[in-house]
Design an enzyme around this catalytic site. Structure first.
Site, PDB file in Angstrom:
ATOM      1  CD  GLU A 183       8.628   3.163   3.619  1.00  0.00           C
ATOM      2  OE1 GLU A 183       8.984   4.198   4.242  1.00  0.00           O
ATOM      3  OE2 GLU A 183       8.609   2.695   2.185  1.00  0.00           O
ATOM      4  CG  ASN A 235       4.326  -2.280   1.763  1.00  0.00           C
ATOM      5  OD1 ASN A 235       4.551  -3.328   0.994  1.00  0.00           O
ATOM      6  ND2 ASN A 235       4.327  -1.151   1.294  1.00  0.00           N
ATOM      7  CG  HIS A 287      10.431   1.255  -4.407  1.00  0.00           C
ATOM      8  ND1 HIS A 287       9.571   1.726  -5.623  1.00  0.00           N
ATOM      9  CD2 HIS A 287       9.634   1.369  -3.469  1.00  0.00           C
ATOM     10  CE1 HIS A 287       8.244   2.167  -5.187  1.00  0.00           C
ATOM     11  NE2 HIS A 287       8.443   1.872  -3.832  1.00  0.00           N
ATOM     12  CG  ASP A 305       9.710   1.956  -8.881  1.00  0.00           C
ATOM     13  OD1 ASP A 305      10.653   1.221  -8.152  1.00  0.00           O
ATOM     14  OD2 ASP A 305       8.774   2.888  -8.627  1.00  0.00           O
ATOM     15  CD  GLU A 343       5.260   0.728  -1.902  1.00  0.00           C
ATOM     16  OE1 GLU A 343       6.198   1.729  -2.270  1.00  0.00           O
ATOM     17  OE2 GLU A 343       4.421   0.733  -0.868  1.00  0.00           O
TER      18      GLU A 343
HETATM   19  C1  XIL Z   1       5.166   7.731  -3.044  1.00  0.00           C
HETATM   20  C2  XIL Z   1       4.404   8.462  -4.037  1.00  0.00           C
HETATM   21  O1  XIL Z   1       4.277   7.545  -5.174  1.00  0.00           O
HETATM   22  C3  XIL Z   1       4.856   9.827  -4.418  1.00  0.00           C
HETATM   23  O2  XIL Z   1       3.691  10.421  -5.037  1.00  0.00           O
HETATM   24  C4  XIL Z   1       4.767  10.895  -2.866  1.00  0.00           C
HETATM   25  O3  XIL Z   1       5.210  11.970  -3.395  1.00  0.00           O
HETATM   26  C5  XIL Z   1       5.670   9.968  -2.084  1.00  0.00           C
HETATM   27  O4  XIL Z   1       5.346   8.726  -1.713  1.00  0.00           O
HETATM   28  N1  XIL Z   1       7.218   3.710  -0.374  1.00  0.00           N
HETATM   29  C6  XIL Z   1       5.931   3.730  -0.151  1.00  0.00           C
HETATM   30  C7  XIL Z   1       4.926   4.683  -1.088  1.00  0.00           C
HETATM   31  O5  XIL Z   1       5.367   2.870   0.767  1.00  0.00           O
HETATM   32  O6  XIL Z   1       3.803   5.216  -0.405  1.00  0.00           O
HETATM   33  C8  XIL Z   1       5.854   5.734  -1.499  1.00  0.00           C
HETATM   34  O7  XIL Z   1       4.862   6.534  -2.573  1.00  0.00           O
HETATM   35  C9  XIL Z   1       6.957   5.195  -2.329  1.00  0.00           C
HETATM   36  C10 XIL Z   1       8.039   4.596  -1.383  1.00  0.00           C
END
Ligand code: XIL
Length: 315
Positions: free
Chosen positions: A131, A172, A208, A238, A236
């Site tokens: 990020e 990422n 996400h 969802d 990641e």
């Molecule tokens: C999230 C985890 O899933 C949580 O448990 C934690 O509290 C915060 O981080 N982007 C990312 C991940 O790259 O590392 C994040 O993971 C979600 C957003």
């Protein structure tokens, strides 16, 4: 067939999931997580982050990360390492430290090379930088950028390459799944790094998403990055909704999951797909996005939702 089996049969390297250490005491959860035919790849959701692995300067802690690495290896699952350098979940000695550029350079080098080196030969790909950009395409003003400018990215990538020459090194990011200033900025960073012979192998698309808002140009974006000669992955995934879920929303979610998976399947350089945990029971969404949830393909009772079938169709 199960999800990883389907992905493999279609020429992909893996279908995988994130997990996290506190969940591993749940035996019903473990029974599905440990199924290497369902999940061929694991990402530790938290335990490789800087606050977990180097809580004090020069003091490394591997307990949580080792637990997940060992579990994946027992299950025959490959691993994505997550992550080396990120503005979030930093220990305060890094985020609030007033370091000179030279000091922070060696702190990044030591962190990345020790972390990546600890798992040398055991990690398929590393999110070396997570990020780095704001949504408007400007650089995120974090301790790394503020102290070192854009050079922290190459410092981290080079340290990771030396520590594990065979690991695929990724940047990422999120909100690069559609055309816009952030995707443009990242694409231009890829080109700059390549022109400077900085090691970079892949771009991770976090994905996400919000229900009904999967970008229609996701596959185009994956292809655009792949055309630069890097691999890409969905890292990641969802798809969250405003609660409560209804049958209609779950049907939309099925379609959305199918479309995301199909976008990766349509791009040869897209090596695999990772969901950000597989059950709503342990999703990060409700605690992060107020009033939202039900983002995973299995519900909180570990029962498959329509989204599961959407993934299977997409594969
Ligand atoms: C999230 C985890 O899933 C949580 O448990 C934690 O509290 C915060 O981080 N982007 C990312 C991940 O790259 O590392 C994040 O993971 C979600 C957003």
């Amino acid at each position: 067939a199960k999800l990883h089996q389907l992905a493999k049969s279609q020429g992909k390297l893996y279908f995988g999931t994130a997990t996290d250490n506190p969940e591993l005491t749940d035996t019903a959860y473990d029974a599905i997580l440990d199924d290497g035919m369902m999940f061929g790849q694991i990402t530790p959701g938290n335990s490789m982050k800087w606050d977990a692995t180097e809580p004090e300067q020069g003091v490394f802690s591997w307990t949580g990360a080792d637990q997940i690495v060992n579990l994946a290896q027992q299950n025959g699952q490959i691993l994505r390492g997550h992550n080396c350098v990120w503005y979030n979940q930093l220990p305060s000695w890094v985020s609030s430290g007033n370091f000179t550029a030279a000091q922070l350079t060696s702190i990044i080098q030591n962190h990345c090379s020790t972390l990546v080196g600890h798992y040398q030969g055991q990690i398929y790909s590393w999110d070396v930088v997570n990020e780095p950009f704001n949504d408007d395409g400007t650089w995120r003003q974090d301790v790394f950028y503020d102290t070192l400018g854009t050079s922290y990215v190459s410092i981290a990538l080079k340290a990771a390459r030396s520590a594990d020459p065979n690991a695929k090194l990724y940047i990422n990011e999120y909100n690069i799944e559609y055309a816009g200033p952030k995707a443009t900025a990242l694409l231009s960073l890829v080109q700059t790094l390549q022109s400077q012979s900085v090691p970079l192998d892949g771009i991770g698309f976090q994905c996400h998403f919000i229900l009904g808002e999967v970008p229609t140009d996701l596959q185009t974006q994956l292809s655009t990055f792949a055309a630069q000669g890097v691999e890409v992955a969905i890292t990641e995934l969802d798809i969250r909704m405003t609660l409560p879920s209804t049958p209609a929303l779950l049907q939309q979610q099925k379609t959305d999951y199918q479309n995301v998976i199909a976008a990766c399947m349509g791009v040869e350089a897209c090596v695999g797909m990772t969901i950000w945990d597989w059950t709503d029971k342990y999703s990060w969404v409700p605690s992060t996005f107020s009033g939202q949830g039900a983002a995973c393909p299995w519900d909180e009772n570990l029962v498959r939702k329509p989204a599961y079938d959407g993934i299977a169709i997409g594969l």
